[in-house]
Design a protein around this motif. Sequence first.
Motif, PDB file in Angstrom:
ATOM      1  N   CYS A 102      61.592  78.230  12.518  1.00  0.00           N
ATOM      2  CA  CYS A 102      61.703  78.460  11.080  1.00  0.00           C
ATOM      3  C   CYS A 102      63.131  78.164  10.624  1.00  0.00           C
ATOM      4  N   THR A 103      63.251  77.498   9.496  1.00  0.00           N
ATOM      5  CA  THR A 103      64.562  77.137   8.966  1.00  0.00           C
ATOM      6  C   THR A 103      64.981  78.115   7.875  1.00  0.00           C
ATOM      7  N   PHE A 165      76.766  72.446  17.137  1.00  0.00           N
ATOM      8  CA  PHE A 165      77.453  71.600  18.119  1.00  0.00           C
ATOM      9  C   PHE A 165      78.366  70.632  17.382  1.00  0.00           C
ATOM     10  N   ARG A 166      79.624  70.570  17.825  1.00  0.00           N
ATOM     11  CA  ARG A 166      80.599  69.682  17.186  1.00  0.00           C
ATOM     12  C   ARG A 166      80.605  68.322  17.863  1.00  0.00           C
ATOM     13  N   LEU A 167      80.353  67.291  17.069  1.00  0.00           N
ATOM     14  CA  LEU A 167      80.502  65.905  17.510  1.00  0.00           C
ATOM     15  C   LEU A 167      81.895  65.424  17.088  1.00  0.00           C
ATOM     16  N   HIS A 168      82.169  64.151  17.351  1.00  0.00           N
ATOM     17  CA  HIS A 168      83.487  63.598  17.017  1.00  0.00           C
ATOM     18  C   HIS A 168      83.773  63.698  15.527  1.00  0.00           C
ATOM     19  N   ARG A 169      82.801  63.355  14.685  1.00  0.00           N
ATOM     20  CA  ARG A 169      83.021  63.411  13.241  1.00  0.00           C
ATOM     21  C   ARG A 169      81.857  64.068  12.496  1.00  0.00           C
ATOM     22  N   ASP A 170      81.083  64.868  13.209  1.00  0.00           N
ATOM     23  CA  ASP A 170      79.950  65.569  12.617  1.00  0.00           C
ATOM     24  C   ASP A 170      79.786  66.915  13.299  1.00  0.00           C
ATOM     25  N   THR A 171      79.009  67.756  12.667  1.00  0.00           N
ATOM     26  CA  THR A 171      78.553  68.990  13.295  1.00  0.00           C
ATOM     27  C   THR A 171      77.034  69.043  13.169  1.00  0.00           C
ATOM     28  N   VAL A 172      76.360  69.316  14.273  1.00  0.00           N
ATOM     29  CA  VAL A 172      74.902  69.426  14.269  1.00  0.00           C
ATOM     30  C   VAL A 172      74.549  70.893  14.045  1.00  0.00           C
ATOM     31  N   TRP A 173      73.790  71.149  12.973  1.00  0.00           N
ATOM     32  CA  TRP A 173      73.463  72.505  12.559  1.00  0.00           C
ATOM     33  C   TRP A 173      71.969  72.781  12.689  1.00  0.00           C
ATOM     34  N   GLY A 174      71.626  74.016  12.391  1.00  0.00           N
ATOM     35  CA  GLY A 174      70.263  74.413  12.114  1.00  0.00           C
ATOM     36  C   GLY A 174      69.265  74.162  13.225  1.00  0.00           C
TER      37      GLY A 174
END
Length: 201
Positions: A102-103, A165-174
């Motif tokens: 669920c989001t 999770f932090r990527l080089h120029r992004d963050t993966v959320w949710g």
Amino acid sequence: MTMPARLLQRLQAALPLERPAWHGSGRQAGVLVALTDEPQPHVLLARRALHLTLHPGEVAFPGGKREPGDRGPWDTAMREAEEEVCCLPDRVRPLGELAPLCTRSGFTIHPCVAVIPANLPLRADPGEVAELLLLPLQQFADASGWHVCNLPDPVDGRPVRVPHFRLHRDTVWGTTARVLLLLANLGLQAELDPLTFTEED
């Protein structure tokens, strides 16, 4: 298949492959969690177009809302993946389904895990996708990339630990981050525990 046998076996053992039909009502969606068939598998992600109403610019799996003609989550996930990134259904080998998630925006997401050829000629639909990302699955087994922050629960307002999770120029959320965390633990035996992640304000 060139995907490491142990990874494949772990995922197949851990995930049911039932291809269930849609049931119930409410805001439902299916996403395709596609792993490339190669010795070091990559996972297919897409940065959502900036003009979209929901989650613009966020990194997510190809997928979308249930439509009346979709028989089940796999139909939804593969239809959307074909529309968004030109991933043809006949090139997708289903592995199994993760439990629905669920989001915060009120959707129930059904992640459909599959294998695709490593050299599949994918193409982003600019109406929905700003950029395609093929990232090594192994990257998400690195505990140093994981963090948590406390956000209010949309139902009762209580603080909830949200992994990202932090990527080089992004963050993966949710939900995307939660699925990647599950894949790393199930397939790579990463033993990641959100209670140990670095906490951020």
